[in-house]
Design a protein around this motif. Sequence first.
Motif, short mmCIF file in Angstrom:
data_model
loop_
_atom_site.label_atom_id
_atom_site.label_comp_id
_atom_site.label_asym_id
_atom_site.label_seq_id
_atom_site.Cartn_x
_atom_site.Cartn_y
_atom_site.Cartn_z
N ALA A 166 -43.53 -71.79 48.13
CA ALA A 166 -43.70 -70.40 47.69
C ALA A 166 -43.93 -70.32 46.18
O ALA A 166 -44.82 -69.59 45.72
N GLY A 169 -47.48 -71.57 45.23
CA GLY A 169 -48.50 -70.61 45.62
C GLY A 169 -48.48 -69.35 44.77
O GLY A 169 -49.53 -68.84 44.36
N ASN A 193 -49.62 -72.68 49.41
CA ASN A 193 -48.33 -72.59 50.09
C ASN A 193 -48.30 -73.52 51.30
O ASN A 193 -47.35 -74.29 51.49
#
Length: 526
Positions: A166, A169, A193
């Motif tokens: 996470a 990304g 991700n």
Amino acid sequence: MAGGGGADGRVNEHGQLADKAITSVMWSAAQRWVVRIAGFVTILILTRLLSPQDFGTVAIATSMLPIVNVLADMGFSSYIMQASHVDRRMLSTAFWFTTAAGVVLAGGLFLSAPVIALIFNISDVSGVVRGLVPAVLLVTASTVPMSLLRRRMRFRALAAQSICAALVGQAAAVALALMGFGVWALIAQTVLNQLVTFVFCWFSARWIPRLSFSLAEFKAMSTFGIKVVSVEIVGVGRSLAENAIIVAALGPAGLGYLNIAQRLIQVVQDVSAAAIVPVSTVVFAQVRGEADRLRSAYSRSLSMGYGVIIPVMIVIALVSPIILPAFFGQVWVPSVAASQVLAVASIFVTGALIDYGLLYGVGKPGMWLIYATAIDGLTILSAALTARFGLVSWALGFLVVAIVATIVRWALVAHVLAVRWQSVASPFFRAMATAAVSGALGYAAYVLSQPLGPVACVVLTGTAVLLAQFGAMFVIMRATFREVVRLVSQRLPIVSKSTTNWTQRLSRTVSVRERAASSDSVEKDM
């Protein structure tokens, strides 16, 4: 102590499972907190750099991904998690099928991008869909190792990889948005991700597929998986139909406003009650052969889910008029009312998440398919009737469907657990009683604290709701209250010694009160 076959062995085994489940829930919750809070900060930045049209366009493109991923997975991941026994032949068969299917479907998605753009009448969607194709390949290639980690309840490893993926990304999305890449910032976020997740899950699972494929294993998995796939296809179809209806009625900007309202609710839901769901599904699968343990596990999961989600969603419903414009900007004010209604609906949806895990855990995806088809059809009908009147009307229609779905599931779960429907409904009514108390006191705090400024209003409203919920649970949901106290006292080392002693005394007090009073109706039947 030496053997595991007697009563002491079973108690020890049961205790170990409960201990592992609690630890897994905490890791799952921690992962969701970090990921969603970081994601929330990212959205705060991106909503000031990108337009509602950008978010609406990407929402249309990403709505295609679930159906592709589901078709490639074929329900094998769910089968692996609930199977009584797995071996290398089964896992290798699942891997080679899902990988091959992912390649075929990714190619199909790439070629069909212009058709998707034509359906939604938005030319930019075509390039966005093609940009997301690598994410499909990465997701399908990760299916088996991810399923193994969940089956082994390796939620610590899952939390670590999810957080890293996470953050990578989101950092890329912000950087690209600042450089003016527009919707491609959101595409890069999704692809990166999945890339990080792919690398981490293969490293953590420590499993290598064999060059083998068993037709017998494939048939066994397909028999189960086709029902799972059908459920997911129905859900994705409902999402696509809703998006198309909203775009037709309100345009891409309307879908963008709804997307932000939904993201706010999803963030809050994911960092609260939803953390229980992946763990409870595995637990249901492990205890499905013992009726009493299954009923107890379901009752505890449902009560804990409601107990956690209610205060959080009540706070969101009350303070959305403050936090949405403050965080996202005044341009997103049209998302406020929809988010308030969706916050209330989310309380009902929490029950659906637990029930979904129960039916999959006990190996009855076909039963959930019948339910999901009926409810998703009703949801589409509601959207068709309400969307033209605006987002609030659509959200109210969604709330009505969520209430109807909750009532239907009472009968469904009662049949699976072999209890009366009143026993299944009991945790809901107790939870709604606590919601009425915390909601009323929270609203009073919201109104009275408004002259003090937005920050003070949010803080005081949240505090009032949490304290009211805590007190209401002590009176109305004693068993759940005791469980929460036990978790705090046993699992959080940062709690001071004095606080720990206080919570333990309070837990003992509640236990005495419970023995003196009549047991919760759901516990009588379960």
